[in-house]
Design an enzyme around this catalytic site. Structure first.
Site, mmCIF file in Angstrom:
data_model
loop_
_atom_site.group_PDB
_atom_site.id
_atom_site.type_symbol
_atom_site.label_atom_id
_atom_site.label_comp_id
_atom_site.label_asym_id
_atom_site.label_seq_id
_atom_site.Cartn_x
_atom_site.Cartn_y
_atom_site.Cartn_z
ATOM 1 C CG HIS A 1 -8.488 -2.840 -2.891
ATOM 2 N ND1 HIS A 1 -9.578 -2.397 -3.702
ATOM 3 C CD2 HIS A 1 -8.288 -2.398 -1.651
ATOM 4 C CE1 HIS A 1 -9.701 -1.263 -2.915
ATOM 5 N NE2 HIS A 1 -9.203 -1.253 -1.552
ATOM 6 C CD GLU B 1 -9.688 6.245 0.358
ATOM 7 O OE1 GLU B 1 -8.472 6.154 0.008
ATOM 8 O OE2 GLU B 1 -9.841 6.976 1.263
ATOM 9 C CB VAL B 2 -8.877 1.881 -5.387
ATOM 10 C CG1 VAL B 2 -8.682 1.341 -6.824
ATOM 11 C CG2 VAL B 2 -8.164 2.690 -4.924
ATOM 12 C CG ASN C 1 -12.578 -0.716 2.907
ATOM 13 O OD1 ASN C 1 -13.018 -1.078 4.319
ATOM 14 N ND2 ASN C 1 -11.520 -0.023 3.064
ATOM 15 C CG ASP D 1 -2.180 1.086 1.119
ATOM 16 O OD1 ASP D 1 -3.238 0.350 0.902
ATOM 17 O OD2 ASP D 1 -1.934 2.261 0.975
ATOM 18 C CB ILE D 2 0.980 4.245 -2.105
ATOM 19 C CG1 ILE D 2 1.857 5.151 -2.654
ATOM 20 C CG2 ILE D 2 -0.423 5.215 -1.932
ATOM 21 C CD1 ILE D 2 1.649 5.459 -4.261
HETATM 22 P P1 AMP Z 1 -9.794 1.398 0.001
HETATM 23 O O1 AMP Z 1 -10.208 2.595 0.703
HETATM 24 O O2 AMP Z 1 -10.093 0.004 0.322
HETATM 25 O O3 AMP Z 1 -10.224 1.507 -1.403
HETATM 26 O O4 AMP Z 1 -8.373 1.552 -0.232
HETATM 27 C C1 AMP Z 1 -7.583 1.787 -1.133
HETATM 28 C C2 AMP Z 1 -6.100 1.824 -0.826
HETATM 29 O O5 AMP Z 1 -5.363 1.858 -1.957
HETATM 30 C C3 AMP Z 1 -5.533 2.802 0.159
HETATM 31 O O6 AMP Z 1 -4.982 2.267 1.222
HETATM 32 C C4 AMP Z 1 -4.430 3.523 -0.560
HETATM 33 O O7 AMP Z 1 -3.262 3.900 0.109
HETATM 34 C C5 AMP Z 1 -3.989 2.626 -1.705
HETATM 35 N N1 AMP Z 1 -3.587 3.033 -2.892
HETATM 36 C C6 AMP Z 1 -4.006 4.094 -3.717
HETATM 37 N N2 AMP Z 1 -3.211 4.251 -4.693
HETATM 38 C C7 AMP Z 1 -2.093 3.370 -4.592
HETATM 39 C C8 AMP Z 1 -1.278 2.980 -5.460
HETATM 40 N N3 AMP Z 1 -0.683 3.865 -6.636
HETATM 41 N N4 AMP Z 1 -0.302 2.132 -4.825
HETATM 42 C C9 AMP Z 1 -0.633 1.533 -3.895
HETATM 43 N N5 AMP Z 1 -1.409 1.716 -3.183
HETATM 44 C C10 AMP Z 1 -2.436 2.505 -3.486
#
Ligand code: AMP
Length: 122
Positions: free
Chosen positions: A107, A102-103, A94, A36-37
């Protein structure tokens, strides 16, 4: 076929197409695991399916048995590989708005390496 609402330009889709880099930990035919970033614990990795699935609901309904099995096996493998399984860890996926996803590409988060705290501390 991808879900009609799948956003092919989400950041994890771009990682899968190698359009942006990631700190890769492992992969198999069906999954990719990277750090995770913005880590929330000493161990914080994300396991994603290589197929285009929005979230666990989409994956449960539309992924093949092979994809589903590989995702579950990958979670176990990565927990071991990172050392998270030694003392325990939190597994989170999530989903949607209330889940604060968020993404929009499925995942699973593995959080470990220290006590993660109560689920009530949120
Ligand atoms: P979620 O709220 O479960 O969708 O979490 C998305 C996660 O993706 C967060 O913990 C971010 O820090 C992580 N994230 C977003 N962009 C990247 C990236 N380019 N590489 C690695 N992790 C990322």
């Amino acid at each position: 076929m991808a879900h009609a609402l799948y956003d092919t330009n989400n950041i994890f889709a771009k990682i899968l197409r190698s359009e942006i880099p990631c700190k890769k930990l492992d992969e198999c035919d069906y999954t990719l695991t990277f750090h995770d970033i913005n880590p929330q614990a000493p161990i914080h990795v994300l396991i994603i399916p290589k197929g285009a699935y929005i979230d666990l609901d989409d994956f449960a309904q539309n992924a093949s048995s092979e994809e589903q099995a590989a995702f579950l096996v990958a979670i176990g493998n990565e927990a071991k590989l990172t050392g998270a399984s030694e003392n325990g860890y939190r597994l989170i996926t999530n989903i949607g708005g209330f889940g604060h996803q968020e993404v929009p590409h499925l995942h699973a988060h593995i959080l470990g390496g220290e006590p993660i705290g109560s689920m009530r501390a949120r």
